[in-house]
Structure formats: structure tokens, C-alpha cells
Enzyme design. Structure first.
Site, PDB file in Angstrom:
ATOM      1  N   SER A 177      -2.372   6.542   2.946  1.00 51.29           N
ATOM      2  CA  SER A 177      -2.637   5.636   1.825  1.00 51.29           C
ATOM      3  C   SER A 177      -1.388   5.580   0.964  1.00 51.29           C
ATOM      4  O   SER A 177      -0.562   6.496   0.997  1.00 51.29           O
ATOM      5  CB  SER A 177      -3.787   6.158   0.972  1.00 51.29           C
ATOM      6  OG  SER A 177      -3.343   7.232   0.147  1.00 51.29           O
ATOM      7  N   ASP A 178      -1.226   4.523   0.192  1.00 48.10           N
ATOM      8  CA  ASP A 178      -0.216   4.578  -0.860  1.00 48.10           C
ATOM      9  C   ASP A 178      -0.694   5.630  -1.877  1.00 48.10           C
ATOM     10  O   ASP A 178      -1.848   6.064  -1.847  1.00 48.10           O
ATOM     11  CB  ASP A 178      -0.024   3.202  -1.504  1.00 48.10           C
ATOM     12  CG  ASP A 178       1.373   3.067  -2.134  1.00 48.10           C
ATOM     13  OD1 ASP A 178       1.973   4.114  -2.499  1.00 48.10           O
ATOM     14  OD2 ASP A 178       1.866   1.939  -2.269  1.00 48.10           O
TER      15      ASP A 178
END
Ligand SMILES: *[C@@H]1O[C@H](CO)[C@@H](O)[C@H](O)[C@H]1NC(C)=O
Ligand SMILES: *[C@@H]1O[C@H](CO)[C@@H](O)[C@H](O)[C@H]1NC(C)=O
Ligand SMILES: *[C@@H]1O[C@H](CO)[C@@H](O)[C@H](O)[C@H]1NC(C)=O
Ligand SMILES: *[C@@H]1O[C@H](CO)[C@@H](O)[C@H](O)[C@H]1NC(C)=O
Ligand SMILES: *[C@@H]1O[C@H](CO)[C@@H](O)[C@H](O)[C@H]1NC(C)=O
Length: 779
Positions: free
Chosen positions: A294-295
Site C-alpha cells: 500500500s502507499d
């Protein structure tokens, strides 16, 4: 004397013995000198990665598994597995961003290439590959020297530069899907250690690349609309032919071992929670093999910023089940146990993620004993970081990327003998930091434009002219006085990270503050037409310079990196003939009346925006006035182009290709690519030769961009579409051929409104500057 002798001896020992140099060990698992680890199957290089990861996972408790799912993965001491930092950055050189890399040991710096938007302007895939290669090598050197706790780099950024205001547009290869796709694959192959040609991945990855941000992410914070909660409304057509191609290429051609899902939602679904996107598209259709992160804090955002789920546990369960493997942040580490207890997630879901994570660490050779003792990367030593070759490549990238936007009356190049006094004016003339852009590491060394010019003109006088780039106040009187007292004036204006960066989009496209006043006042006062150099990533509206005869030449230098000052000076004084081409459209300020949050690429229906016809975005669709067009760039030479026959170099204006396919209904006006079949597609590939002449007066590298257009722009067909680019180095007066391979199924096809690829029967036009070739597609 006697006291000093042993010290000298010790020093020479230190220099000569690799064992002393490498007295600091990098982190690694499966130490051959530790008998315990020798019994573990996960330590046996003769077994498959699948067998090894399964063995490792079978030894972990649930809590140990959960702990591995954040970017800071703790050590599993009882098994001899060290901690791992997943987050490192290497956008345009090994960066100090992230957590994995430390410049606090003997290696204090790394080669700092131009910011990506400038490197893109070279349109040179081999250079992109070589830059990736150097970055991967320097990363290994840092690891071998014990200055890294990870080799997973969250680069490249391959989102389409959709809107000129985007603060991170500077990090990308620009607005064109083909250019971005080729950049992605080239950089990834170089970084990971794959050969330039051919698709295979090395047995051991040099470093791991990560294509981000998946997908349709290109807004930071624009008038209160923020990336953490933005819902990008994207049509199937735009998704298929604009936002997805770079990711497809990064995976299928580049074989990237990582992808990052972005903060935003697409059509109401957060990307990190989208099973269709992560599992069906990336892993299923494109055969992605690697880990999906994920960011940073994107999982928390799904609950906290987007209110998309009822609980944090749901956010964790949705993302892992969608196919995300790693959370940058600690949300998964904090909530996964509860999610399992609540029946929202199973241990098998975690195992799938862990399998991907440990596979990548094993592909990096971090479970085979000390990697600095073994081939293929063990021999990469710290003296390879910032080597002369690497620094030369940074200079080449800046030289070949810089774009000449104006040069009336051939003001440039300057002749050293004629420049007895030179004024260097502007807030970007002598600032080290601004040249590096964002996500930079400490550069090997750095030359500012002022320093670069001082080595050509002895009498160089400098004035910043503004307090900073924002230029709220300007010492115009002083600047005018200086300008009128010298032979030549070069101005360094533009933007910096206070104007455009991560978490900050621009509101305006014009130069900040009083920059324009300063430029026009100085130009008016100067004896000769002035030279303007723009340091900025995103485009600026400098329409006023076009018609001002006192502004004789304009260069766009992006954020040119450690060698930027040298490159600019070499170009201004004619030691290098500029050949860069703009990788983005330069829009006028009026474009800002259209909200940045409208994702739509195609020009709109007339009632789409109140009172204004929505003009569309990027050269492929934009209908309005451009200050400079995509692909624009002058040279000190003039070039002409002709499309010719391969056999005898005769002019070619029309040709027919036959798809020779049985599968399709011949009465249709277009054919589905899937139905044509790969054999027919392959056999329809044909070469196109462009004859280029350098009319002088200088030798130079020239890039030929080949576009394609349709007879009409109906149903969302682009105005034109780049289908290939290639460069040739030609001496003044020389003629050379540039060859293109046209694959009709790939290059002449288009995405329909429902996101399917088709090829039209009938006319298509290949375009090279002033020349066109009509291609008639038949079946
Ligand atoms: C995300 O998921 C939804 C629903 O499954 C789908 O309609 C949408 O197109 C997806 N987004 C992307 C980018 O694939
Ligand atoms: C989130 O949604 C719930 C109802 O679904 C609502 O009660 C709550 O106020 C929302 N919170 C935020 C921060 O929007
Ligand atoms: C130099 O540039 C940096 C980064 O853009 C900026 O923060 C700093 O204020 C600048 N220094 C001067 C003296 O303008
Ligand atoms: C400069 O002006 C801008 C716009 O008016 C303002 O936002 C900014 O704070 C000012 N900066 C300084 C250093 O005064
Ligand atoms: C290039 O061509 C243009 C247009 O024909 C002409 O005006 C210009 O002088 C030429 N420049 C050079 C360097 O030959």
C-alpha cells in the site's frame, strides 16, 4: 616516527583487505557459519522458492506472521532472520527517503540523476535502462557495505502527468502512455538486473523495483481535495488507453517485482481494496509475480479518511483479501489479529501475502548467507558509488534532456570570445537544493548554473533578484542596473519544491510572484536579447516570452540533478547541441478554470462544465491553445524528415497492410484485437524508415517522434497518438535513416468506450513532423 609506523601499516592494510572493508556485515538470513540455520529447508538454495517460503511460514506463529505485514518487518531472531525495511526510494538516484538506506557510513552520497521529467525528455530508452542499472548497482554497494536494511525500492512513479498543476508530475516521464510505458520497463529492467533486450528476470535480483501508484493517481491536494480520500471517476476508455498501459508494461515487459496501490479510489472503490484491480488485472491478466504494497498509511485512510469501511478491521480485511501483501504503516500489524478473531480474515489470507513477501526477499539473495561474499552482486564495492562513469551518465542525461524552447536570431550558442561580461540573475541560479527536485539523495558533488557559467565567463556578476522562488518582493532596480552594464544576461527562474511537490499541487500555471516583472524589466534594460533558463518540473505559462524580442532564447532544464549546472553551461556555450523534447503539453493559465479533479481525458460534451467547453487533456485530446506542444524542442541545427521505402529510399506516401485473418467478420468497420489472434498480428508487423537530414550548422543527436492519427476523431479517438521514437546522431550536413517497427495490432489500435481494443478498417496516417504516410488496413 616510531609511533607513526604502525598507524601507516594499519591504514594500508585497511585499504587493501576486503575483509576489513567489509567488517560491517549487511543483514542476511541463513548464515552458513551458524549450524542451526543449516537444518532449515528455507535456507537451502537448491529447493524452489515456493518450498522455501512454505517451510519458513510453517515455522511462524500467527503473531510473527502479522508482524511481517508492515514496512518495518521485525527480526525473527529464533530463526536467524533479520529485520527488513521494505521502504526505500530511488526515483532518480539512491535516495535517503524511506527507511532502508543510510548515508551515515563510509558511503556518504550517491549519483543524483536529473528529476525523471527531464530524463524523459531525452526519449532515450537505453539511457533510462542505464540509469536504472547504475541505481541498482549503487544500491547493492550500499547493502554490501552495511548501509542498507532493504533492497526494495519504491520507484518508478509511472502515473500519467494528466494535469499540469500536479505537484508530483515532475517525478513521472510525462503525459504520454507509450513514453511512460517504455520508461517503466527500461528503468525496471536496469534496476533489477535484467538484460536490456529480452524479457527474462535474473535468477537473483540486483534490487527490486516497484511501479507506483496503481492506479489513476495524479492529484495531491488541490483546493482542499486531497489524495487520501479522492474518488477518481474514470471511464473504461480512459482507464484502458491512458492510466493502465504503463502498469501493464511495467509488469509484462519490465517484470517488476513490486507494485504500490495508491491512496485514491477509482469509481468508488479504494485501489488497495480492489480485487478486480490487484488480483484479477495485475496478477491474473498481466501475470504479475511479486509483492503489492500500500502507499504509506493508505490502509488507515480507507477507514479514517474515506469512511469506506465500518471498522479498521474491515479496512485490513478488504485490502488483504483484495490482494495487497504489505502495508506501509502499521495498520495491518495492529488490526489483523482482531480481524481474524472476527472471522473477517483467515490465516491462509496472510500466508498468501507472506509467500509473496518472502519470495521477494529470497529473489534478492538475502536468504543465502552473506550477500557481499557471493556472486553475482557480492563484488559490488563502495568505490563503484559515484564512479566517474556514473557521474558522466548523470551529465549525459541532463545534456540530452534539456529542451531549447526559443532561439530567435540564433542568440545561442554563446561564443566564449564574445562574452566579456555576463550577468547571472534569478533565484534558481545558485541554489544546490533546487536542482535535485524531490526524492533525492545526497549527490556525489553538485554544480549550480552560476558555478557552471563562471568557468566560461571570467567577469560573471550574480544577483538572485528575488528573495526566493515565490518572489514576493524583487530587487528589480538593482537587476535592471546590472543587466544594462554587461554584454549578456542569463536568467534562472521557474519553480521549486515550495511551489510543486508531494502533497502540494499548484493553483496557477504562471511564474510565481514578481518573476515575470523581473524578467521583462531585465530584458528591456539589457543590451542584447536575454537568455531565460527555466528550472521547474511542471509546465509554466510563459506565453509572454514568445513575442518579446528582448527575450532571445529560452531553455527548459527541469530539475537537472547534480550535473545540471555543468550541462546548462555546456549547452549555452555550444559544447552540446540541445535535442530534448517536451514530454508534456504546456498549457496557458486559462486551463486552470477547469477543475483538476475532473479525470476525464477526452474533450467534454458542451454542457460538461458550465459556460466552458471542456477541452480535454494532454496532446492526445486537448483542443485548446498550447503555449508549447508535447514533443516540441529546437536544436542549434535544423532537421528535415521524409518517410521512405526501405529498399531504395524513395518517398513513400501510401501503403496497404492486410491482417490476413480468418477469424473476423469482414463486414464490420473495425476488428477486435483479441479476435484477430496473435499469429495474424505478428505477421502484419512492418518496418517504416524515416530519412533525416541535419541541415547544420552543428552535429547533434536528433529524436524522431512518430505519431499516428485517424481520419476522424469520433468515439474518443485521440487527435493523434505517439507510436514510437528513436534517435540518431548526425554530423552537420549528414543524412541518416531512423527505423521504426510498426505493429498494427499495437500501434494502430484504439480503445473503445467500453474499454476493448479494436483496429479500424481503412485509413490511418503515420506522422513525422511535416511528413505523413497513409496506411490502409484491410482484411
Ligand atoms: C475497482 O472495482 C470495481 C468493482 O469491482 C470496478 O468496477 C472498478 O473498475 C475497479 N477499478 C479499477 C481501477 O479496476
Ligand atoms: C462515517 O459514516 C458513518 C455512517 O456510515 C457516519 O455516521 C459517520 O459520521 C461518518 N464519519 C465520517 C468521518 O465521515
Ligand atoms: C534553495 O532552495 C531550497 C529548495 O527549493 C529552498 O528551500 C531554499 O530556501 C532556497 N535557498 C535560497 C537562498 O533561496
Ligand atoms: C508570498 O506570497 C504568497 C501569495 O500571496 C503567500 O502565500 C506567501 O506566504 C508569501 N511568502 C512570503 C515568504 O511572504
Ligand atoms: C531553420 O529553418 C528555419 C525555417 O526554415 C529558418 O528560419 C532558420 O533560420 C533555420 N535555422 C538554421 C539554424 O538553419
Amino acid at each position: 616516527m616510531i609511533i607513526h609506523m604502525p598507524l601507516i601499516l594499519l591504514f594500508s592494510l585497511f585499504v587493501q583487505s576486503p575483509w576489513l572493508v567489509f567488517s560491517v556485515n549487511p543483514p542476511f538470513a541463513c548464515d552458513p557459519s551458524d549450524p542451526a540455520t543449516q537444518q532449515y529447508a528455507f535456507c537451502k538454495p537448491t529447493l524452489s522458492i515456493k518450498q522455501r517460503t512454505h517451510d519458513l511460514m510453517s515455522r511462524l506463529t500467527l503473531d510473527e506472521k502479522i508482524a511481517q505485514l508492515g514496512d518495518i518487518a521485525p527480526p525473527i531472531t529464533r530463526l536467524g532472520v533479520p529485520g527488513y525495511q521494505w521502504w526505500s526510494e530511488s526515483l532518480h538516484g539512491v535516495s535517503s527517503g524511506g527507511r532502508g538506506i543510510h548515508f551515515d557510513g563510509p558511503i556518504k552520497a550517491a549519483t543524483s540523476f536529473p528529476q525523471v521529467i527531464l530524463t524523459a525528455a531525452t526519449f532515450n530508452p537505453l539511457l533510462w535502462y542505464q540509469i536504472g542499472q547504475v541505481i541498482g548497482k549503487e544500491a547493492r554497494a550500499l547493502y554490501n557495505a552495511g548501509q542498507a536494511e532493504g533492497l526494495t525500492f519504491w520507484s518508478p512513479n509511472i502515473n500519467i502527468f494528466r494535469d499540469p498543476r500536479w505537484g508530483r508530475g515532475q517525478e513521472t516521464p510525462g503525459e504520454d502512455p507509450l513514453t511512460t510505458s517504455i520508461y517503466a520497463a527500461s528503468y525496471v529492467k536496469g534496476l533489477q538486473g535484467s538484460p536490456y533486450q529480452g524479457g527474462y528476470t535474473p535468477q537473483v535480483l540486483q534490487a527490486s523495483a516497484c511501479c507506483k501508484h496503481f492506479t489513476a493517481y495524479d492529484l495531491e491536494n488541490w483546493e482542499g481535495i486531497v489524495r487520501d480520500s479522492f474518488n477518481a471517476e474514470v471511464s473504461a476508455q480512459d482507464l484502458e488507453d491512458t492510466f493502465q498501459p504503463p502498469f501493464k508494461s511495467c509488469i509484462e515487459e519490465g517484470h517488476a517485482s513490486g507494485i504500490m496501490c495508491s491512496y485514491n479510489q477509482v469509481n468508488g472503490v479504494p485501489n488497495c481494496a480492489n480485487y478486480t484491480l490487484l488480483t484479477q488485472t495485475a496478477r491474473g491478466r498481466w501475470k504479475f509475480n511479486g509483492y503489492i504494497t500500500s502507499d504509506c498509511d493508505a490502509v488507515a485512510d480507507i477507514y479514517e479518511a474515506q469512511n469506506y469501511t465500518k471498522t479498521p478491521e474491515d479496512a485490513v480485511a478488504y485490502t488483504i483479501k483484495a490482494g495487497m501483501d504489505l502495508n506501509c504503516g502499521n495498520y495491518v500489524q495492529n488490526y489483523a489479529r482482531n480481524a481474524i478473531q472476527q472471522g473477517k480474515l483467515t490465516e491462509a489470507d496472510l500466508d498468501r501475502a507472506l509467500q509473496n513477501l518472502f519470495s521477494v526477499r529470497m529473489w534478492l539473495g538475502l536468504f543465502d548467507g552473506n550477500p557481499n561474499r557471493y556472486p553475482p552482486y557480492g563484488s559490488i564495492r563502495s568505490d563503484q558509488v559515484c564512479s566517474q562513469d556514473h557521474q558522466n551518465l548523470a551529465l549525459q542525461a541532463a545534456l540530452d534532456g534539456i529542451v531549447l524552447l526559443k532561439n530567435t536570431e540564433s542568440v545561442l550558442p554563446l561564443l566564449k570570445s564574445q562574452v566579456s561580461s555576463l550577468a547571472v540573475i534569478g533565484p534558481n541560479a545558485n541554489n544546490f537544493t533546487v536542482l535535485l527536485g524531490n526524492y533525492a539523495g545526497p549527490p556525489c558533488k553538485i554544480t549550480t548554473p552560476l558555478m557552471g557559467l563562471q568557468s566560461y565567463a571570467k567577469d560573471t556578476r550574480y544577483l538572485a533578484g528575488c528573495q526566493d522562488v515565490a518572489c514576493n518582493s524583487s530587487s528589480i532596480d538593482q537587476a535592471v542596473q546590472l543587466a544594462s552594464s554587461v554584454d549578456y544576461v542569463v536568467m534562472f527562474m521557474g519553480l521549486d519544491q515550495s511551489q510543486e511537490t508531494e502533497a502540494l499541487d499548484r493553483i496557477d500555471l504562471v511564474l510565481p510572484g514578481m518573476q515575470r516583472d523581473l524578467i521583462t524589466s531585465v530584458a528591456k534594460a539589457a543590451k542584447k536579447p536575454v537568455i531565460l533558463v527555466l528550472i521547474c518540473g511542471g509546465p509554466v505559462d510563459i506565453d509572454f516570452v514568445k513575442s518579446n524580442p528582448k527575450i532571445g532564447a529560452v531553455l527548459w532544464a527541469g530539475y537537472p540533478g547534480q550535473a545540471g549546472g555543468t550541462a546548462i553551461a555546456q549547452i549555452l556555450f555550444g559544447e552540446h547541441n540541445p535535442g530534448g523534447k517536451l514530454p508534456t503539453t504546456w498549457y496557458p493559465q486559462e486551463f486552470t478554470r477547469f477543475p483538476m479533479s475532473i479525470m476525464r481525458m477526452r474533450a467534454g460534451p458542451s454542457n460538461f462544465i458550465k459556460d466552458h467547453r471542456y477541452p480535454g487533456r494532454t496532446y492526445r485530446f486537448y483542443k485548446g491553445y498550447s503555449v508549447f506542444q508535447f514533443g516540441y524542442g529546437l536544436s542549434y541545427s535544423n532537421y528535415s524528415h521524409e518517410i521512405v521505402t526501405q529498399s531504395d529510399n524513395q518517398l513513400l506516401t501510401k501503403t496497404t497492410i492486410n491482417l490476413h485473418t480468418m477469424n473476423i467478420d469482414k463486414n464490420l468497420d473495425h476488428y477486435h484485437i483479441e479476435e484477430i489472434g496473435s499469429e495474424a498480428c505478428k505477421s502484419s508487423i512492418f518496418p517504416v524508415v524515416v530519412r533525416v537530414k541535419n541541415h547544420g550548422p552543428m552535429d547533434g543527436r536528433h529524436t524522431v517522434l512518430m505519431f499516428m492519427r485517424w481520419p476522424k476523431e469520433l468515439n474518443g479517438r485521440p487527435t493523434k497518438q505517439l507510436i514510437g521514437f528513436n534517435s540518431v546522431y548526425l554530423k552537420a550536413g549528414e543524412v541518416g535513416n531512423v527505423k521504426f517497427i510498426v505493429s498494427p495490432c499495437k500501434h494502430l489500435s484504439r480503445a473503445t468506450e467500453d474499454g476493448k481494443w479494436v483496429i479500424d478498417k481503412g485509413s490511418h496516417f503515420l506522422m513525422v513532423e511535416e511528413d505523413e504516410l497513409e496506411i490502409n488496413v484491410s482484411s
